[in-house]
Design an enzyme around this catalytic site. Structure first.
Site: not given
Ligand code: PLP
Length: 385
Positions: A53, A105, A177, A202
């Site tokens: 962890r 998001y 982000d 992604k």
């Molecule tokens: C998918 C996504 C998230 C969240 O990510 P997870 O891996 O699904 O928890 C945050 N920001 C953006 C822009 C995303 O496309």
């Protein structure tokens, strides 16, 4: 075999954070599928490893790799993108105020408004493409600015350098982000951001087979605080996931080139289509922030948003007819996906807010994959009819 910061992106993608396994020479970082590490004497451990962890060699290789790709000093990996986001929110205390970009998001919106607001965090949504409105939204207790660019699904481009300058002046941390761009297309730290966040689910993972998130920073103090939360809350990724992400970053630059190329072709084709009302793609000159996109991104990404002529019936008909594009949420994988934000990804956004953001029934979001562009275009043409 090693890499340093002066190497190009592709070299760092393949080598940063990784050296051949010292015991066998294995070229790939092994999956250290272990929860604990044997100590030579109480408290005498090998490198930093005592419990997975806290740290694990496979995870460390991935964290160092992604930090290098973002041009950052420190990387931290998490079990999901929203877990990474939550760690940034833990830098705040009750009574602190956050500015959040308006079409953030959905999961981020939910985390801010339905989890952290209940713990005394104050939140204001603001259109960060409007710098006047952005500046005016600061309060004395604003401690964090959370921006996402391009935004989702309307692909607005926020000027990171401008937002960073104001945030610094006001003494707030700026977190960006960067999921839609991946580190290949945009590096927010170099534009003045303090923290970069990714959902590695992604583009970084890129194969629609794993959930994960990362944070990257150059600030030693922020890193120590976020690492402490990572250890204390324990939302760390599994070791198999770390291995998958580490494998995926090796092809990130090549995949992103093709995503951008295909998305541009799809955007240009649909822009001239008689049954399409409007195409939103940062690479089109008609995009309102095209100039900013050109300046801060080195490619326009794989996401394309279209407004069909018509309404829900026309949208539904198209979404049912596609054969190569898969009707699914998520984005950034090698396979092309298509979805209807008003019903799918953004259903949790209140109807009046959706209307304000332009998320209408004729809006369709495409995550353009890396198949052959001609096949993708033919598929869309057939489906639009
Ligand atoms: C998918 C996504 C998230 C969240 O990510 P997870 O891996 O699904 O928890 C945050 N920001 C953006 C822009 C995303 O496309």
């Amino acid at each position: 075999m090693s890499s340093n910061d002066s190497h190009g992106f592709g070299t760092r993608a393949i080598h940063a954070g990784q050296t051949p396994d010292p015991s066998t020479g294995a070229i790939c970082t092994p999956i250290y599928q272990t929860s604990t590490f044997v100590q030579k004497s109480p408290g005498v451990i090998v490198e930093e490893y005592d419990y997975s962890r806290a740290a694990n060699p496979t995870r460390k290789a991935f964290e160092d790799n992604i930090a290098s790709l973002e041009g950052g000093k420190h990387g931290l990996a998490f079990s999901s993108g929203v877990a990474a986001t939550g760690v940034v929110l833990h830098l705040l205390s009750a009574g602190d105020h956050v500015l959040l970009c308006d079409d953030v998001y959905g999961g981020t919106n939910r985390l801010f408004h339905r989890v952290f607001a209940q713990m005394g965090i104050e939140i204001t949504l603001v259109d960060m493409t409007d710098l006047g409105a952005f500046k005016g939204a600061f309060k004395d207790n604003t401690k964090l600015v959370w921006a996402e660019t391009p935004t989702n699904p309307t692909l607005k481009i926020i000027d990171i350098e401008a937002v960073a300058e104001v945030s610094k002046e006001k003494g707030a941390i700026l977190a960006v982000d960067n999921t839609f761009c991946s580190p290949y297309l945009q590096n927010p730290l170099s534009l003045g951001a303090d923290i970069v966040c990714h959902s590695t689910t992604k583009y970084i993972g890129g194969h629609s087979d794993a959930i994960g998130g990362v944070l990257v920073t150059n600030d030693d103090g922020l890193f120590e605080r976020m690492k402490f939360v990572q250890l204390s809350e324990g939302a760390v990724p599994g070791i198999q996931e770390c291995f998958l992400f580490l494998r995926s970053t090796k092809t990130l630059h090549v995949r992103m080139e093709r995503h951008c190329e295909n998305a541009m072709r799809v955007a240009e084709h649909l822009d001239a289509h008689p049954k399409v009302e409007k195409v939103v793609y940062p690479g089109l000159e008609s995009h309102p922030q095209h100039a900013i996109a050109k300046r801060q991104m080195c490619g326009f990404g794989g996401m394309v948003t279209i407004y069909l002529k018509g309404g829900l019936d026309e949208s539904r008909a198209m979404l049912e007819k596609v054969k190569i594009f898969a009707l699914a949420e998520s984005l950034g994988g090698v396979e092309s996906l298509i979805e209807h934000p008003a019903i799918m990804t953004h259903a949790s956004v209140p109807a009046d807010q959706r209307a304000k953001l332009g998320i209408t029934d004729n809006l369709i979001r495409l995550s353009v994959g890396i198949e052959d562009a001609d096949d993708l275009i033919a598929d869309l043409d057939r489906a639009i009819g």
